[in-house]
Design a protein around this motif. Structure first.
Motif, PDB file in Angstrom:
ATOM      1  N   GLY A 171      10.200   0.915   3.973  1.00 42.66           N
ATOM      2  CA  GLY A 171      11.396   0.329   4.602  1.00 42.66           C
ATOM      3  C   GLY A 171      10.990  -0.251   6.085  1.00 42.66           C
ATOM      4  O   GLY A 171      11.260  -1.254   6.725  1.00 42.66           O
ATOM      5  N   LEU A 172      10.093   0.860   6.939  1.00 42.58           N
ATOM      6  CA  LEU A 172       9.405   0.248   7.997  1.00 42.58           C
ATOM      7  C   LEU A 172       8.445  -1.046   7.824  1.00 42.58           C
ATOM      8  O   LEU A 172       8.720  -1.935   8.946  1.00 42.58           O
ATOM      9  CB  LEU A 172       8.782   1.403   8.679  1.00 42.58           C
ATOM     10  CG  LEU A 172       9.614   2.653   8.918  1.00 42.58           C
ATOM     11  CD1 LEU A 172       8.752   3.824   9.541  1.00 42.58           C
ATOM     12  CD2 LEU A 172      10.612   2.022   9.995  1.00 42.58           C
TER      13      LEU A 172
ATOM     14  N   VAL B 107       0.892  -1.285  -0.083  1.00 43.71           N
ATOM     15  CA  VAL B 107      -0.105  -0.003  -0.092  1.00 43.71           C
ATOM     16  C   VAL B 107       0.871   1.305   0.191  1.00 43.71           C
ATOM     17  O   VAL B 107       0.627   2.140  -0.939  1.00 43.71           O
ATOM     18  CB  VAL B 107      -1.103   0.052   1.228  1.00 43.71           C
ATOM     19  CG1 VAL B 107      -1.668   1.292   1.394  1.00 43.71           C
ATOM     20  CG2 VAL B 107      -1.969  -0.885   0.896  1.00 43.71           C
ATOM     21  N   VAL B 108       1.862   1.243   0.922  1.00 41.31           N
ATOM     22  CA  VAL B 108       2.344   2.581   1.062  1.00 41.31           C
ATOM     23  C   VAL B 108       3.563   2.857  -0.328  1.00 41.31           C
ATOM     24  O   VAL B 108       3.829   3.827  -0.644  1.00 41.31           O
ATOM     25  CB  VAL B 108       3.576   2.643   2.332  1.00 41.31           C
ATOM     26  CG1 VAL B 108       2.464   2.625   3.470  1.00 41.31           C
ATOM     27  CG2 VAL B 108       4.415   1.281   2.464  1.00 41.31           C
TER      28      VAL B 108
ATOM     29  N   LEU C  67       7.405   9.115   2.758  1.00 39.79           N
ATOM     30  CA  LEU C  67       6.966   8.312   1.873  1.00 39.79           C
ATOM     31  C   LEU C  67       8.207   7.237   1.496  1.00 39.79           C
ATOM     32  O   LEU C  67       7.761   5.798   1.187  1.00 39.79           O
ATOM     33  CB  LEU C  67       6.506   8.781   0.756  1.00 39.79           C
ATOM     34  CG  LEU C  67       5.148   9.507   0.673  1.00 39.79           C
ATOM     35  CD1 LEU C  67       4.696   9.981  -0.686  1.00 39.79           C
ATOM     36  CD2 LEU C  67       3.930   8.472   0.981  1.00 39.79           C
ATOM     37  N   SER C  68       9.304   7.474   1.692  1.00 46.48           N
ATOM     38  CA  SER C  68      10.455   6.499   1.454  1.00 46.48           C
ATOM     39  C   SER C  68      10.601   5.718   2.579  1.00 46.48           C
ATOM     40  O   SER C  68      11.259   4.691   2.538  1.00 46.48           O
ATOM     41  CB  SER C  68      11.851   7.370   0.792  1.00 46.48           C
ATOM     42  OG  SER C  68      11.443   8.281  -0.165  1.00 46.48           O
TER      43      SER C  68
ATOM     44  N   ILE D 131       4.805   5.733  -5.241  1.00 46.93           N
ATOM     45  CA  ILE D 131       4.902   5.776  -6.833  1.00 46.93           C
ATOM     46  C   ILE D 131       3.982   6.885  -7.083  1.00 46.93           C
ATOM     47  O   ILE D 131       4.179   7.533  -8.115  1.00 46.93           O
ATOM     48  CB  ILE D 131       4.899   4.248  -7.383  1.00 46.93           C
ATOM     49  CG1 ILE D 131       5.725   3.479  -6.811  1.00 46.93           C
ATOM     50  CG2 ILE D 131       4.689   4.506  -8.814  1.00 46.93           C
ATOM     51  CD1 ILE D 131       7.310   3.995  -7.152  1.00 46.93           C
ATOM     52  N   ALA D 132       2.632   6.591  -6.424  1.00 49.46           N
ATOM     53  CA  ALA D 132       1.566   7.500  -7.317  1.00 49.46           C
ATOM     54  C   ALA D 132       2.029   8.926  -6.811  1.00 49.46           C
ATOM     55  O   ALA D 132       1.751   9.972  -7.769  1.00 49.46           O
ATOM     56  CB  ALA D 132       0.231   7.335  -6.666  1.00 49.46           C
ATOM     57  N   VAL D 133       2.366   9.445  -5.884  1.00 48.37           N
ATOM     58  CA  VAL D 133       2.719  10.828  -5.661  1.00 48.37           C
ATOM     59  C   VAL D 133       4.085  11.238  -6.140  1.00 48.37           C
ATOM     60  O   VAL D 133       3.700  12.563  -6.658  1.00 48.37           O
ATOM     61  CB  VAL D 133       2.895  10.876  -4.038  1.00 48.37           C
ATOM     62  CG1 VAL D 133       3.457  12.265  -3.503  1.00 48.37           C
ATOM     63  CG2 VAL D 133       1.643  10.374  -3.077  1.00 48.37           C
ATOM     64  N   LEU D 134       5.047  10.487  -6.518  1.00 50.65           N
ATOM     65  CA  LEU D 134       6.279  10.896  -6.856  1.00 50.65           C
ATOM     66  C   LEU D 134       5.873  11.209  -8.431  1.00 50.65           C
ATOM     67  O   LEU D 134       6.542  12.156  -9.268  1.00 50.65           O
ATOM     68  CB  LEU D 134       7.162   9.847  -6.971  1.00 50.65           C
ATOM     69  CG  LEU D 134       7.998   9.733  -5.207  1.00 50.65           C
ATOM     70  CD1 LEU D 134       8.851   8.623  -5.500  1.00 50.65           C
ATOM     71  CD2 LEU D 134       8.249  11.156  -4.857  1.00 50.65           C
ATOM     72  N   LYS D 135       4.942  10.263  -8.968  1.00 55.13           N
ATOM     73  CA  LYS D 135       4.586  10.548 -10.537  1.00 55.13           C
ATOM     74  C   LYS D 135       3.781  11.684 -10.613  1.00 55.13           C
ATOM     75  O   LYS D 135       3.729  12.200 -11.691  1.00 55.13           O
ATOM     76  CB  LYS D 135       4.090   9.291 -11.058  1.00 55.13           C
ATOM     77  CG  LYS D 135       4.773   8.050 -11.325  1.00 55.13           C
ATOM     78  CD  LYS D 135       3.975   7.063 -12.223  1.00 55.13           C
ATOM     79  CE  LYS D 135       5.173   5.959 -12.368  1.00 55.13           C
ATOM     80  NZ  LYS D 135       4.410   4.546 -13.165  1.00 55.13           N
TER      81      LYS D 135
END
Length: 206
Positions: free
Chosen positions: A120-121, A93-94, A115-116, A99-103
């Motif tokens: 990882g968490l 999900v995250v 978001l990065s 990906i959606a936000v960066l695009k």
């Protein structure tokens, strides 16, 4: 033997699911290393070997529980699978949100950092779930197998990362992002399960 019985046996075959996991992981990794697919596509396609691996876990655990004489055996493994499923879902999900936000544009640095970190968490949560499995597993033999798998995976991942790093310095191989160490570690879990099977005749709990 009927076709239905053959299909049922295949569905409950740990080696079959293990081979499919190995083949799909190798295929995705090969495409990524040759540059045929980008990072985002690679992470999305990694869902396939992950799903196959979890199916292998489920089949192996079902076999262990079915053959156990103690009715409580398998509770730790079931809790582990639930936790891994939750963290894996959160990861997907995250990562999709990232990906959606960066695009969509150029978000602020704070948002990009958050978001990065979140994917990882989620992966760290899977590591935590494995740690809880070691603590909660009451069967000493299974606990030994789990620890053994984790040690084999750790040695495999650290060894691969070290060798790859020196190959990068020598200009022999391209640079790989650091998160690949975690991916290789999870692949090392498969090696650990196979080693357990060969050495002790049991796949263990992972």
């Amino acid at each position: 033997m009927t076709a239905a019985n053959t299909t049922s046996r295949l569905r409950h075959s740990v080696p079959l699911w293990a081979a499919m996991t190995f083949a799909s992981f190798g295929g995705v990794a090969g495409l990524a290393m040759t540059g045929a697919i980008n990072t985002a596509t690679t992470m999305i396609l990694m869902i396939i070997p992950a799903a196959l691996f979890f199916q292998m876990i489920r089949v192996a655990n079902n076999a262990a529980v079915a053959s156990a004489s103690c009715g409580g055996k398998g509770e730790a493994q079931r809790a582990y699978i639930k936790r891994v499923a939750i963290f894996s879902s959160l990861y997907l999900v995250v990562f999709a949100i990232q990906i959606a936000v960066l695009k969509a544009g150029d978000p602020p640095m704070a948002l990009r950092a958050a978001l990065s970190v979140l994917p990882g968490l989620a992966v760290v949560g899977i590591f935590w779930a494995i740690g809880r499995l070691i603590v909660e597993e009451q069967d000493e033999f299974l606990r030994m197998l789990i620890v053994r798998q984790a040690l084999i995976a750790t040695g495999f991942a650290l060894g691969a990362a070290t060798i790859w790093g020196f190959l990068e310095v020598g200009g022999v191989v391209p640079h790989l992002d650091a998160y690949w160490v975690a991916v290789v570690w999870f692949f090392g879990q498969f090696i650990g399960t196979a080693s357990n099977r060969i050495t002790y005749g049991s796949w263990g709990a992972l």
